[in-house]
Design a protein around this motif. Sequence first.
Motif, PDB file in Angstrom:
ATOM      1  N   ASP A 407       1.230  -0.982   0.314  1.00  0.00           N
ATOM      2  CA  ASP A 407       0.064   0.202   0.526  1.00  0.00           C
ATOM      3  C   ASP A 407       0.948   0.809  -0.371  1.00  0.00           C
ATOM      4  OD1 ASP A 407      -3.018   1.197   1.212  1.00  0.00           O
ATOM      5  OD2 ASP A 407      -1.517   2.167   1.255  1.00  0.00           O
ATOM      6  N   GLU A 408       0.459   2.233  -1.243  1.00  0.00           N
ATOM      7  CA  GLU A 408       1.841   3.412  -0.825  1.00  0.00           C
ATOM      8  C   GLU A 408       1.770   4.217   0.586  1.00  0.00           C
ATOM      9  OE1 GLU A 408      -1.120   7.284  -3.030  1.00  0.00           O
ATOM     10  OE2 GLU A 408      -0.464   5.428  -4.493  1.00  0.00           O
ATOM     11  N   GLU A 409       0.773   4.235   1.546  1.00  0.00           N
ATOM     12  CA  GLU A 409       0.605   4.701   2.299  1.00  0.00           C
ATOM     13  C   GLU A 409       1.746   4.185   3.504  1.00  0.00           C
ATOM     14  OE1 GLU A 409      -0.234   7.676   3.960  1.00  0.00           O
ATOM     15  OE2 GLU A 409      -1.000   8.155   1.559  1.00  0.00           O
ATOM     16  N   THR A 410       2.401   2.829   3.354  1.00  0.00           N
ATOM     17  CA  THR A 410       3.201   2.520   3.588  1.00  0.00           C
ATOM     18  C   THR A 410       4.670   2.005   3.255  1.00  0.00           C
ATOM     19  OG1 THR A 410       3.270  -0.251   3.306  1.00  0.00           O
ATOM     20  CG2 THR A 410       1.356   1.075   4.993  1.00  0.00           C
ATOM     21  N   ILE A 411       4.939   3.161   2.000  1.00  0.00           N
ATOM     22  CA  ILE A 411       5.890   2.844   1.424  1.00  0.00           C
ATOM     23  C   ILE A 411       6.722   4.283   0.752  1.00  0.00           C
ATOM     24  CG2 ILE A 411       5.543   0.859  -0.145  1.00  0.00           C
ATOM     25  CD1 ILE A 411       5.118   2.460  -2.663  1.00  0.00           C
ATOM     26  N   ARG A 412       8.085   4.001   0.591  1.00  0.00           N
ATOM     27  CA  ARG A 412       8.474   4.874   0.071  1.00  0.00           C
ATOM     28  C   ARG A 412       8.798   5.666   1.519  1.00  0.00           C
ATOM     29  NH1 ARG A 412       8.942   4.878  -5.428  1.00  0.00           N
ATOM     30  NH2 ARG A 412       9.480   7.347  -5.630  1.00  0.00           N
ATOM     31  N   ASP A 413       8.977   7.466   0.950  1.00  0.00           N
ATOM     32  CA  ASP A 413       9.223   8.117   2.506  1.00  0.00           C
ATOM     33  C   ASP A 413       8.442   7.619   3.325  1.00  0.00           C
ATOM     34  OD1 ASP A 413       7.383   9.239   0.982  1.00  0.00           O
ATOM     35  OD2 ASP A 413       8.696  11.627   1.023  1.00  0.00           O
ATOM     36  N   ARG A 414       6.731   7.358   2.986  1.00  0.00           N
ATOM     37  CA  ARG A 414       5.919   6.562   4.019  1.00  0.00           C
ATOM     38  C   ARG A 414       6.081   5.386   4.848  1.00  0.00           C
ATOM     39  NH1 ARG A 414       0.906  10.275   3.407  1.00  0.00           N
ATOM     40  NH2 ARG A 414       1.464  12.051   2.514  1.00  0.00           N
ATOM     41  N   THR A 415       7.454   4.705   5.020  1.00  0.00           N
ATOM     42  CA  THR A 415       7.387   3.456   4.851  1.00  0.00           C
ATOM     43  C   THR A 415       7.036   2.910   6.319  1.00  0.00           C
ATOM     44  OG1 THR A 415       9.356   1.205   4.236  1.00  0.00           O
ATOM     45  CG2 THR A 415       9.658   3.694   5.500  1.00  0.00           C
ATOM     46  N   PHE A 416       7.130   2.329   7.129  1.00  0.00           N
ATOM     47  CA  PHE A 416       7.030   1.813   8.264  1.00  0.00           C
ATOM     48  C   PHE A 416       8.253   1.486   8.603  1.00  0.00           C
ATOM     49  CE2 PHE A 416       2.540   2.641   8.093  1.00  0.00           C
ATOM     50  CZ  PHE A 416       1.969   3.176   9.556  1.00  0.00           C
ATOM     51  N   CYS A 417       8.782   1.250   9.655  1.00  0.00           N
ATOM     52  CA  CYS A 417       9.885   0.657  10.428  1.00  0.00           C
ATOM     53  C   CYS A 417       9.627  -0.439  10.517  1.00  0.00           C
ATOM     54  CB  CYS A 417      10.297   1.236  11.516  1.00  0.00           C
ATOM     55  SG  CYS A 417      11.534   0.758  12.178  1.00  0.00           S
ATOM     56  N   CYS A 418      10.863  -1.955  10.489  1.00  0.00           N
ATOM     57  CA  CYS A 418      10.366  -2.778  10.837  1.00  0.00           C
ATOM     58  C   CYS A 418       9.997  -2.943  12.283  1.00  0.00           C
ATOM     59  CB  CYS A 418      12.139  -3.604  10.914  1.00  0.00           C
ATOM     60  SG  CYS A 418      13.387  -3.499  11.615  1.00  0.00           S
ATOM     61  N   GLY A 419      10.045  -2.188  13.316  1.00  0.00           N
ATOM     62  CA  GLY A 419      10.229  -2.220  15.089  1.00  0.00           C
ATOM     63  C   GLY A 419      11.849  -2.785  15.934  1.00  0.00           C
ATOM     64  N   GLY A 420      12.182  -3.244  14.567  1.00  0.00           N
ATOM     65  CA  GLY A 420      13.611  -3.312  15.956  1.00  0.00           C
ATOM     66  C   GLY A 420      15.040  -2.213  15.282  1.00  0.00           C
ATOM     67  N   GLY A 421      14.794  -1.498  14.559  1.00  0.00           N
ATOM     68  CA  GLY A 421      15.699   0.057  15.190  1.00  0.00           C
ATOM     69  C   GLY A 421      16.088   0.899  16.169  1.00  0.00           C
ATOM     70  N   GLY A 422      17.346   1.178  15.059  1.00  0.00           N
ATOM     71  CA  GLY A 422      17.630   2.266  16.516  1.00  0.00           C
ATOM     72  C   GLY A 422      17.874   1.705  17.856  1.00  0.00           C
ATOM     73  N   GLY A 423      18.133   0.680  17.593  1.00  0.00           N
ATOM     74  CA  GLY A 423      19.294   0.244  18.875  1.00  0.00           C
ATOM     75  C   GLY A 423      18.268  -1.043  19.876  1.00  0.00           C
ATOM     76  N   LEU A 424      17.181  -1.471  18.847  1.00  0.00           N
ATOM     77  CA  LEU A 424      15.817  -2.007  19.618  1.00  0.00           C
ATOM     78  C   LEU A 424      15.940  -3.313  19.369  1.00  0.00           C
ATOM     79  CD1 LEU A 424      14.727   0.958  20.307  1.00  0.00           C
ATOM     80  CD2 LEU A 424      12.573  -0.081  20.198  1.00  0.00           C
ATOM     81  N   LEU A 425      17.056  -3.724  18.726  1.00  0.00           N
ATOM     82  CA  LEU A 425      16.746  -5.633  18.046  1.00  0.00           C
ATOM     83  C   LEU A 425      17.585  -5.814  18.863  1.00  0.00           C
ATOM     84  CD1 LEU A 425      16.416  -6.804  15.279  1.00  0.00           C
ATOM     85  CD2 LEU A 425      18.921  -6.789  14.216  1.00  0.00           C
ATOM     86  N   THR A 426      17.162  -6.330  20.027  1.00  0.00           N
ATOM     87  CA  THR A 426      17.981  -7.291  21.654  1.00  0.00           C
ATOM     88  C   THR A 426      16.235  -8.146  22.165  1.00  0.00           C
ATOM     89  OG1 THR A 426      19.023  -7.288  23.595  1.00  0.00           O
ATOM     90  CG2 THR A 426      17.553  -5.311  22.972  1.00  0.00           C
TER      91      THR A 426
END
Length: 511
Positions: A407-426
Amino acid sequence: MAKADFQVPQLKQYPEIPAIEPGVMAHSAPFKAKEEFQRQLGFPGTLVDDWQDKAIAKMGDLLGKYRSLRVYLDSCVKCGSCTDKCHYYLGTKDPKNMPVGRQDLMRKVYRRYFTLAGKFFPKLVGAEDFTEEVLNDWYSYFHQCSQCRRCSVFCPYGIDTAEISMAAREIMDHIGVGQKYCNEIIGKVYKIGNNLGLPGPALADTLEGLEEDVLDETGVEVKYPLDVEGADILLITPSADFFAEPHVDGLIGYGKVFHEAGVSWTLSSYASEAANFGMFIGSYANMRRVALRIREAAIKLKVKRIVFGECGHAWRVAYSFLNTLAGPWDFLDPRYPVPQHICEFTYDLMQKGKLRFDKSQNDDMVLTYHDSCNVARASRMGDRPGGQFDIPRAIIRATCNHFYDMDEETIRDRTFCCGGGGGLLTDDLMEIRVKGAQPRVEALNNLMHEKGVTHMAAICAICKSQFTKVLPYYGMEIDQIVSVHQLVSNALVLTGQETEDDDEEAADEAA
Ligand code: SF4
Ligand code: SF4
């Protein structure tokens, strides 16, 4: 389906903005870094006695250094545009995971100590003392932000909550409250050269194993060189590429592309890590120390170019900050961008007609593409705006027959993070990781039902690791996430490679 000791969000056909549940994620906080790991990064080992004074002083220091931070804290008009844009709010319902709610955790302290109104009429302007309770909230909720910058796209003032989170973590580190996962990993880079603590000989073994595998598979001698002085290209790639799935399949692909391009290249055992967790903890000093290893390796190996492998935040650091952190790079060949992304490298060869693909090799997959947030919103690729979206898609389309966008609301510059970035992959943050992945997994799930999509490609090591871990919580398979250069590797026909067509021809001739 993976078992959870928390409630996994339900996937819906249409996104729903949930009703708020205050405090529902207050318990979520990562393990704290031990004293020895704090100290090796230049921070106090444990919470210092006069922590309030030190924290306020550090905040003053950052406000002086980064004008943007003061502007962000001053300019919010509480318009509400950002409230439903954070994946962690959508997945948890906790209002402190609304970007404005997260910012307010710092804003109220800022107002109390750095504004006239906050000093004299704190209640009127929502100013609060920096108490232990506030510090606990900071530790919890500033580690529920993956610094993905999605909120900033929707804020009419461009307020970037990622920068506020980074500043908060920097302040906490300076009073002795650091996060175990990030700070231990940075220490490993200083000692061994990569996040995994993989020593040079083990790395050499791994690369030799890859050479044997590719020779068995293709009949072609593709090299995966290490510490070769005088090579043209230094490849800096996330250490997950050396052993994790599906990352390693991407590394195999980079090697095949370099082979077909006829260039000499090498990895470095000293700078065997593209990731730079210094950014996650907002520490310029540590980010610089990690980045300088790349410069030292490039000089020592006398390379002419630097190419980065598939890693989202590494590309952000490389693209946006590498020159400031570790430049000037005037000893490299000026005809090439510094640095260059492996996707740019592959795309360039495609444009010149130097790569031959057999797309049918990927016919067992129907693909979609996940824009990793650091690539999408904090960097670019190529020489045209939007190259960071178009180039990876062009590579996928060139190597696969079946591709659909989410869905275009969830891609390119509007993409949703995977949920594990920014030092949260633990693993100690598994609940927030699973819940934060909900909007992305929902869009993937819809496409699986609408178009029969089976796999999602990505160019970020963290996204790949995160999805292999969280997809099973949603009843999906761990191998549904693939590397973009894995697709390249599957489809690329190497010069001299024995193909199925050759086998058939040989069989016909024999008959
Ligand atoms: S930067 Fe990303 S994770 Fe952080 S508040 Fe904004 S949308 Fe949420
Ligand atoms: S969108 Fe921007 S101005 Fe509006 S509430 Fe959010 S941070 Fe404040």
